[in-house]
Design a protein around this motif. Structure first.
Motif, mmCIF file in Angstrom:
data_model
loop_
_atom_site.group_PDB
_atom_site.id
_atom_site.type_symbol
_atom_site.label_atom_id
_atom_site.label_comp_id
_atom_site.label_asym_id
_atom_site.label_seq_id
_atom_site.Cartn_x
_atom_site.Cartn_y
_atom_site.Cartn_z
ATOM 1 N N ALA A 144 0.828 -1.206 0.000
ATOM 2 C CA ALA A 144 0.000 0.000 0.000
ATOM 3 C C ALA A 144 0.860 1.252 0.000
ATOM 4 O O ALA A 144 0.564 2.228 -0.706
ATOM 5 N N LEU A 145 1.938 1.235 0.783
ATOM 6 C CA LEU A 145 2.844 2.388 0.822
ATOM 7 C C LEU A 145 3.451 2.647 -0.549
ATOM 8 O O LEU A 145 3.501 3.799 -1.015
ATOM 9 N N VAL A 146 3.900 1.592 -1.202
ATOM 10 C CA VAL A 146 4.494 1.754 -2.531
ATOM 11 C C VAL A 146 3.444 2.220 -3.536
ATOM 12 O O VAL A 146 3.696 3.125 -4.351
ATOM 13 N N ALA A 147 2.269 1.616 -3.483
ATOM 14 C CA ALA A 147 1.227 1.985 -4.446
ATOM 15 C C ALA A 147 0.790 3.434 -4.281
ATOM 16 O O ALA A 147 0.682 4.185 -5.263
ATOM 17 N N VAL A 148 0.549 3.834 -3.028
ATOM 18 C CA VAL A 148 0.032 5.179 -2.777
ATOM 19 C C VAL A 148 1.108 6.234 -2.990
ATOM 20 O O VAL A 148 0.902 7.215 -3.716
ATOM 21 N N VAL A 149 2.269 6.046 -2.367
ATOM 22 C CA VAL A 149 3.257 7.124 -2.342
ATOM 23 C C VAL A 149 4.217 7.042 -3.521
ATOM 24 O O VAL A 149 4.451 8.046 -4.207
ATOM 25 N N THR A 150 4.780 5.865 -3.790
ATOM 26 C CA THR A 150 5.682 5.764 -4.935
ATOM 27 C C THR A 150 4.904 5.930 -6.239
ATOM 28 O O THR A 150 5.292 6.725 -7.108
ATOM 29 N N GLY A 151 3.804 5.184 -6.367
ATOM 30 C CA GLY A 151 2.991 5.313 -7.572
ATOM 31 C C GLY A 151 2.375 6.693 -7.707
ATOM 32 O O GLY A 151 2.411 7.311 -8.786
ATOM 33 N N GLY A 152 1.799 7.182 -6.610
ATOM 34 C CA GLY A 152 1.200 8.520 -6.640
ATOM 35 C C GLY A 152 2.236 9.598 -6.881
ATOM 36 O O GLY A 152 1.974 10.576 -7.587
ATOM 37 N N ALA A 196 7.649 10.144 3.420
ATOM 38 C CA ALA A 196 6.225 10.090 3.756
ATOM 39 C C ALA A 196 5.955 9.119 4.904
ATOM 40 O O ALA A 196 5.116 9.397 5.775
ATOM 41 N N TRP A 197 6.666 7.983 4.917
ATOM 42 C CA TRP A 197 6.417 6.980 5.950
ATOM 43 C C TRP A 197 6.821 7.472 7.344
ATOM 44 O O TRP A 197 6.002 7.413 8.277
ATOM 45 N N PRO A 198 8.051 7.978 7.565
ATOM 46 C CA PRO A 198 8.363 8.503 8.892
ATOM 47 C C PRO A 198 7.514 9.715 9.278
ATOM 48 O O PRO A 198 7.206 9.908 10.458
ATOM 49 N N ALA A 199 7.105 10.527 8.299
ATOM 50 C CA ALA A 199 6.236 11.658 8.618
ATOM 51 C C ALA A 199 4.882 11.169 9.125
ATOM 52 O O ALA A 199 4.312 11.728 10.077
ATOM 53 N N TRP A 200 4.346 10.108 8.502
ATOM 54 C CA TRP A 200 3.073 9.561 8.963
ATOM 55 C C TRP A 200 3.202 8.976 10.369
ATOM 56 O O TRP A 200 2.376 9.245 11.246
ATOM 57 N N ALA A 236 -5.151 8.879 1.583
ATOM 58 C CA ALA A 236 -5.263 7.591 0.903
ATOM 59 C C ALA A 236 -4.554 6.462 1.629
ATOM 60 O O ALA A 236 -4.966 5.302 1.541
ATOM 61 N N LEU A 237 -3.494 6.778 2.370
ATOM 62 C CA LEU A 237 -2.666 5.720 2.945
ATOM 63 C C LEU A 237 -3.416 4.881 3.970
ATOM 64 O O LEU A 237 -3.367 3.643 3.929
ATOM 65 N N ARG A 238 -4.102 5.513 4.901
ATOM 66 C CA ARG A 238 -4.746 4.766 5.983
ATOM 67 C C ARG A 238 -5.779 3.756 5.492
ATOM 68 O O ARG A 238 -5.743 2.582 5.898
ATOM 69 N N PRO A 239 -6.717 4.120 4.591
ATOM 70 C CA PRO A 239 -7.699 3.124 4.143
ATOM 71 C C PRO A 239 -7.071 1.951 3.405
ATOM 72 O O PRO A 239 -7.551 0.820 3.516
ATOM 73 N N LEU A 240 -6.015 2.209 2.639
ATOM 74 C CA LEU A 240 -5.413 1.140 1.853
ATOM 75 C C LEU A 240 -4.424 0.305 2.664
ATOM 76 O O LEU A 240 -4.288 -0.898 2.439
ATOM 77 N N ALA A 241 -3.722 0.936 3.602
ATOM 78 C CA ALA A 241 -2.704 0.220 4.370
ATOM 79 C C ALA A 241 -3.289 -0.564 5.531
ATOM 80 O O ALA A 241 -2.690 -1.533 5.994
#
Length: 268
Positions: free
Chosen positions: A59-67, A110-114, A185-190
């Motif tokens: 989910a992290l890769v899809a949302v943040v890397t892809g996005g 994005a991950w450490p910020a979240w 987007a991250l929370r619902p998908l992750a």
């Protein structure tokens, strides 16, 4: 226990690479920039995988890397939402005009910020807001540094923040707006596992605080970018300073706890 310690190795490698950055120049510095971004991406995605499983990592890769790739490609093609800019060829292969390492950089921070936002605040809206600010504020360091190196160039850099010529304000607003979308987007998908933090997340908190402190020092002293040192110090302080205080207080409280009395077994 071993799985929890694994992220410390790429973090150490990343810190070493960043220490070497101001000591190099030219193609060596560009190669070190690419290597640092790849290490940061591996660190964040690997941490998500080890601590929360494959579903969260994907989910992290899809949302943040892809996005991140999608918004950069749109930005290069249209000028929205950041402004009109072009990448040089120094950051490696491109797709749709975007160096492939750029969306990895979004994921890296994005991950450490979240997780920092989860550690500091409870409500969903507050977490979205704080994680977005915590990510977007990083660009107050990043963009001036990369523009100074010539890795990308803005065609129209007005209006700009005081002391930061060459970068339009629209860039920072675009970062903030897109960072909000990523957090939404991250929370619902992750899944719910990203709403909790524990001792396994120490490497990510260390990464965030290291990025803050080292960026202030590097810009102020080694890179001769005092204005971005001040802007970045003020921006990232919104998340970094409360995080540092919270972690220090937790450590102090643990140290103050009395040790349990030794067990005394009754005679048989």
């Amino acid at each position: 226990m071993i799985r929890a310690r694994l992220p410390w190795a790429p973090l150490a490698a990343l810190i070493l690479a960043q220490i070497c950055y101001p000591l190099t120049g030219g193609t060596t510095r560009a190669g070190l920039t690419v290597a640092t971004v790849v290490l940061g991406w591996l660190l964040s995605v690997g941490h998500a995988l080890l601590t929360r499983g494959a579903h969260t990592a994907v989910a992290l890769v899809a949302v943040v890397t892809g996005g991140g790739f999608a918004v950069e490609a749109i930005g290069v093609a249209t000028g929205f939402p950041f402004g009109t800019y072009d990448y040089s060829g120094e950051l490696g292969p491109k797709l749709a005009g975007v160096p492939l390492i750029i969306p990895l950089a979004w994921t890296w921070m994005a991950w450490p910020a979240w997780l920092t936002a989860v550690r500091l605040v409870r409500s969903r809206l507050a977490r979205i807001a704080l994680s977005a600010v915590g990510l977007a504020a990083w660009d107050l360091f990043l963009d001036p540094q990369m523009v100074a190196e010539g890795y990308w160039t803005w065609r129209d850099a007005t209006p700009a923040l005081p002391g930061l010529p060459g970068i339009p304000v629209s860039n920072y607003l675009g970062w903030l707006g897109f960072a909000v979308l990523l957090a939404v987007a991250l929370r619902p998908l992750a899944g719910p596992s990203v709403d909790r933090v524990d001792g396994r997340d120490a490497p990510m908190f260390a990464l965030y605080l290291w990025t803050y402190a080292s960026s202030v020092l590097a810009h102020a002293v080694f890179l001769r970018l005092p204005a971005s040192a001040l802007w970045g110090a003020a921006g990232m302080a919104v998340a970094a300073v409360p995080l540092a205080v919270t972690l220090w207080r937790a450590r102090r409280d643990r140290a103050a706890e009395p040790e349990p009395a030794p067990r005394v077994d009754a005679p048989a």
